[in-house]
Design an enzyme around this catalytic site. Structure first.
Site, PDB file in Angstrom:
ATOM      1  N   SER A 139       0.794  -1.227   0.000  1.00 34.07           N
ATOM      2  CA  SER A 139       0.000   0.000   0.000  1.00 34.07           C
ATOM      3  C   SER A 139       0.828   1.280   0.000  1.00 34.07           C
ATOM      4  O   SER A 139       0.299   2.356  -0.267  1.00 34.07           O
ATOM      5  CB  SER A 139      -0.940   0.017   1.215  1.00 34.07           C
ATOM      6  OG  SER A 139      -0.215   0.166   2.414  1.00 34.07           O
ATOM      7  N   LYS A 168       0.905   4.742   6.738  1.00 35.75           N
ATOM      8  CA  LYS A 168       0.412   5.587   5.641  1.00 35.75           C
ATOM      9  C   LYS A 168       1.089   6.948   5.714  1.00 35.75           C
ATOM     10  O   LYS A 168       1.821   7.259   6.658  1.00 35.75           O
ATOM     11  CB  LYS A 168      -1.109   5.795   5.748  1.00 35.75           C
ATOM     12  CG  LYS A 168      -1.936   4.525   5.871  1.00 35.75           C
ATOM     13  CD  LYS A 168      -1.986   3.715   4.598  1.00 35.75           C
ATOM     14  CE  LYS A 168      -2.854   2.470   4.767  1.00 35.75           C
ATOM     15  NZ  LYS A 168      -2.745   1.555   3.601  1.00 35.75           N
TER      16      LYS A 168
END
Length: 205
Positions: free
Chosen positions: A47, A95
């Protein structure tokens, strides 16, 4: 015979005992560093490609956010909000912070760029071929929370996937720390700095 020699004979040093004491102290120091200062984190998914690859290992500064909140552009490790429905094998996510408390994060402008407080982001770090986002959104980040996205936008279940739950934002108190360097494999050693595009973002209002 001198007193020094007598004392040395009466109280001989125990090398094994000294080594054991040093080992215990080293373990305690390492445990303290890991608990309060720096921790390692294993990248479990794609990701954050190409910034972080599957199986990369990074160093996470666990102390920095005791003195300030996360800043735009930083890569953070956090415990996902309960509303995100993370399973037991996914206790922590990694993230990039796109917006902080008070920021208005919008996708997208006429050039298909994400904007923060009206400032378009030049996201050179996202995965090659990915659009900044395939989903439209217009979020004002509540105070004490952050809006996060993965760099591999087409393969990241980030704030965009949870807009119905607190606008997809993450409470600052669930952020474990800032990832600041890749240390393994050694061929990929590098620091994780804030991309220059975030320097031009104005504060809201």
């Amino acid at each position: 015979m001198s007193d020094d020699k007598i004392n040395a004979r009466r109280f001989p040093r125990s090398k094994p005992l000294e080594f054991l004491i040093l080992l215990v102290v080293a373990v305690l120091v390492a445990a303290g560093v890991r608990t309060f200062l720096v921790q390692t984190f294993f990248i479990p998914s794609g990701s954050m490609e190409q910034t972080l690859l599957l199986n990369d290992k990074v160093l996470v500064n666990k102390a920095v956010y005791r003195f300030r909140d996360p800043a735009r552009g930083e890569v953070v490790v956090f415990e996902p909000p309960i509303g995100w429905g993370a399973g037991p094998s996914e206790q922590e996510y990694i993230k990039r912070v796109i917006g902080v408390g008070g920021d208005r994060v919008v996708c997208c402008d006429a050039q298909k760029r994400i904007t923060v407080n009206g400032h378009p982001l030049d996201e050179t770090y996202i995965f090659p071929g990915d659009a900044p986002s395939d989903e439209d959104f217009d979020v004002t980040v509540p105070q004490g929370r952050i809006f996060v996205m993965g760099d591999h936008r087409s393969d990241s279940a980030d704030s965009r996937a949870h807009l119905e739950s607190d606008l997809g934002t993450v409470p600052v108190d669930r952020v474990a720390g800032r990832a600041f360097a890749i240390y393994w494999p050694t061929s990929r050693w590098s620091t994780l700095s804030v991309p220059p595009t975030f320097e031009g973002v104005p504060d809201q209002g």
